[in-house]
Design a protein around this motif. Structure first.
Motif, short mmCIF file in Angstrom:
data_model
loop_
_atom_site.label_atom_id
_atom_site.label_comp_id
_atom_site.label_asym_id
_atom_site.label_seq_id
_atom_site.Cartn_x
_atom_site.Cartn_y
_atom_site.Cartn_z
N PRO A 134 0.83 -1.22 0.00
CA PRO A 134 0.00 0.00 0.00
C PRO A 134 0.86 1.26 0.00
O PRO A 134 1.95 1.27 0.60
N PRO A 135 0.39 2.33 -0.63
CA PRO A 135 1.20 3.54 -0.77
C PRO A 135 1.63 4.16 0.56
O PRO A 135 2.72 4.74 0.65
N ALA A 136 0.80 4.04 1.58
CA ALA A 136 1.10 4.68 2.86
C ALA A 136 2.38 4.14 3.50
O ALA A 136 2.95 4.79 4.39
N GLU A 137 2.84 2.98 3.06
CA GLU A 137 4.04 2.39 3.65
C GLU A 137 5.33 2.87 2.97
O GLU A 137 6.42 2.43 3.36
N TYR A 138 5.22 3.75 1.99
CA TYR A 138 6.40 4.21 1.25
C TYR A 138 6.59 5.71 1.43
O TYR A 138 5.64 6.46 1.67
N ASP A 139 7.83 6.14 1.29
CA ASP A 139 8.19 7.55 1.41
C ASP A 139 8.32 8.16 0.02
O ASP A 139 9.21 7.77 -0.75
N PHE A 140 7.46 9.12 -0.31
CA PHE A 140 7.47 9.75 -1.62
C PHE A 140 8.37 10.98 -1.68
O PHE A 140 8.36 11.73 -2.64
N GLY A 141 9.18 11.17 -0.64
CA GLY A 141 9.98 12.38 -0.53
C GLY A 141 10.94 12.59 -1.67
O GLY A 141 11.05 13.70 -2.21
N ARG A 142 11.70 11.54 -2.05
CA ARG A 142 12.72 11.73 -3.10
C ARG A 142 12.08 12.06 -4.45
O ARG A 142 12.51 13.02 -5.11
N PRO A 143 11.06 11.31 -4.94
CA PRO A 143 10.43 11.71 -6.20
C PRO A 143 9.87 13.13 -6.15
O PRO A 143 9.95 13.87 -7.14
N ALA A 144 9.32 13.53 -5.00
CA ALA A 144 8.77 14.88 -4.89
C ALA A 144 9.87 15.94 -4.98
O ALA A 144 9.72 16.96 -5.66
N ARG A 145 11.00 15.70 -4.32
CA ARG A 145 12.11 16.66 -4.38
C ARG A 145 12.68 16.75 -5.78
O ARG A 145 13.01 17.86 -6.27
N ILE A 146 12.82 15.61 -6.43
CA ILE A 146 13.34 15.60 -7.80
C ILE A 146 12.42 16.39 -8.72
O ILE A 146 12.87 17.18 -9.56
N ALA A 147 11.11 16.19 -8.58
CA ALA A 147 10.15 16.90 -9.42
C ALA A 147 10.26 18.40 -9.20
O ALA A 147 10.26 19.18 -10.17
N ALA A 148 10.34 18.83 -7.95
CA ALA A 148 10.43 20.26 -7.65
C ALA A 148 11.69 20.87 -8.27
O ALA A 148 11.64 21.97 -8.84
N ARG A 149 12.81 20.18 -8.17
CA ARG A 149 14.06 20.71 -8.73
C ARG A 149 14.00 20.75 -10.26
O ARG A 149 14.50 21.70 -10.88
N LEU A 150 13.40 19.72 -10.86
CA LEU A 150 13.27 19.71 -12.31
C LEU A 150 12.41 20.86 -12.79
O LEU A 150 12.73 21.51 -13.81
N ILE A 151 11.33 21.11 -12.10
CA ILE A 151 10.42 22.18 -12.51
C ILE A 151 11.16 23.51 -12.58
O ILE A 151 11.11 24.23 -13.59
N SER A 152 11.85 23.84 -11.53
CA SER A 152 12.54 25.12 -11.47
C SER A 152 13.58 25.26 -12.58
O SER A 152 13.61 26.27 -13.31
N ARG A 153 14.41 24.26 -12.75
CA ARG A 153 15.48 24.35 -13.73
C ARG A 153 14.96 24.28 -15.16
O ARG A 153 15.44 24.99 -16.05
N ALA A 154 13.96 23.42 -15.41
CA ALA A 154 13.45 23.25 -16.77
C ALA A 154 12.81 24.53 -17.29
O ALA A 154 13.00 24.91 -18.45
N VAL A 155 12.05 25.20 -16.45
CA VAL A 155 11.41 26.43 -16.88
C VAL A 155 12.45 27.53 -17.09
O VAL A 155 12.42 28.26 -18.09
N ASP A 156 13.39 27.64 -16.17
CA ASP A 156 14.36 28.74 -16.24
C ASP A 156 15.29 28.65 -17.45
O ASP A 156 15.76 29.69 -17.94
N VAL A 157 15.56 27.45 -17.95
CA VAL A 157 16.47 27.34 -19.10
C VAL A 157 15.72 27.17 -20.41
O VAL A 157 16.31 26.95 -21.46
N GLY A 158 14.39 27.27 -20.38
CA GLY A 158 13.62 27.25 -21.62
C GLY A 158 13.30 25.88 -22.17
O GLY A 158 13.01 25.75 -23.37
N VAL A 159 13.31 24.83 -21.33
CA VAL A 159 12.97 23.49 -21.81
C VAL A 159 11.58 23.47 -22.46
O VAL A 159 11.36 22.84 -23.51
N TYR A 160 10.65 24.20 -21.88
CA TYR A 160 9.28 24.16 -22.37
C TYR A 160 9.07 24.99 -23.63
O TYR A 160 7.95 25.07 -24.14
N ASP A 161 10.11 25.58 -24.15
CA ASP A 161 10.01 26.18 -25.47
C ASP A 161 9.86 25.10 -26.54
O ASP A 161 9.27 25.34 -27.60
N ASP A 162 10.41 23.92 -26.27
CA ASP A 162 10.40 22.83 -27.25
C ASP A 162 9.62 21.61 -26.79
O ASP A 162 9.31 20.73 -27.60
N VAL A 163 9.31 21.53 -25.51
CA VAL A 163 8.69 20.35 -24.93
C VAL A 163 7.36 20.75 -24.29
O VAL A 163 7.26 21.79 -23.65
#
Length: 291
Positions: A138-167
């Protein structure tokens, strides 16, 4: 695309439901640097893809809104029904991976991101897996911290360098257990099959399939359709264990190979249904007789 604002407005949704632990963990990470509004389904909507509803009930929630509908409904309502100009849509953290071309197409998590992209807003979908257990149940037995941190860091960097201009959309699959996983640029792997089973008369207790077998006529029968989205899987076993056999099966650069290697898979996706060049089709069109 302009750089992300110092306090970006973020729409957060998912397909596991507004009370899912993955969404709560991701919300905590995102609120550290942005203004987060949650609009998420009130119940589990896994596997609905980008399905939309004609109408949906919306209920106030301490984090935003719960919606009786699909993830794509949530995104459509938020982007066009709220008086907020969202900088990005984030979907997840999903309990279990969304990898492989067919699975990505069926995923409600990814479906929310696709809806956002069609409505002109950058999006990121993030899903979690365990390198040994694979499925988080069951999901409650797992720690989602690392995927959440990775997502947050990706969001910031991807937008700032223009990734979403092409993606249009980033689809991310991250392990919950690997202490320092590598991050790999990938593409969804094409790996899918379908099993069709005809049910015999003696097995016609098909209530679970939504079929009243007692009302079948002599010229009708019931079939069970089973997706084979995870090859060779029996029950909840790991379909991508870290073995030489699986490493040879899935090429480097695919999302499923990244999971064999307990890595973070980042797949850039486009919602533009591009038309491939086809000289053969051009000839057919040019010479088609419509008399």
């Amino acid at each position: 695309m302009a750089l992300m604002a110092a306090n970006p407005t973020i729409l957060l949704t998912n397909d596991d439901g507004i009370n899912a632990p993955g969404l709560a963990t991701l919300r905590t990470e995102l609120t550290a640097f942005g203004d987060v509004t949650v609009v998420a389904p009130e119940s589990n909507q896994s596997g609905v893809g980008r399905a939309r509803s004609e109408a949906a009930v919306v209920r106030d929630h301490p984090w935003g809104y719960g919606l009786v509908g699909t993830p794509a409904d949530c995104v459509a309502y938020a982007l066009r029904g709220l008086d907020t100009d969202f900088d990005i849509v984030v979907s997840g953290v999903n309990s279990g991976p969304n990898a492989g071309n067919y699975v990505v197409g069926r995923s409600g998590t990814v479906g929310a991101g696709i809806e956002a992209a069609f409505l002109g807003t950058p999006a990121l979908a993030v899903s979690a897996y365990h390198s040994t257990d694979f499925f988080l149940s069951p999901p409650a037995e797992y720690d989602f911290g690392r995927p959440a941190r990775i997502a947050a860091r990706l969001i910031s960097r991807a937008v700032d360098v223009g990734v979403y201009d092409d993606v249009d959309l980033l689809n991310v699959n991250a392990p919950v257990d690997a202490p320092n996983p590598p991050v790999v640029l990938t593409e969804p792997y094409h790996d899918y099959g379908q099993d069709v089973e005809r049910l015999e008369v003696a097995d016609r207790d098909t209530t679970e399939l939504g079929v009243d077998a007692g009302e079948l006529g002599d010229d009708e029968h019931v079939v069970r359709l089973r997706d084979r989205t995870w090859p060779g899987v029996v029950g909840w076993e790991n379909p991508f264990p870290p073995t030489d056999e699986h490493r040879s099966r899935y090429p480097v650069g695919t999302d499923r190979r990244a999971m064999v290697d307990a890595a973070v898979s980042v797949s850039p996706l486009s919602v533009q249904h591009a038309s491939p060049d086809s000289a053969a089709l051009a000839e057919v069109v040019e010479t088609l007789d419509t008399e």
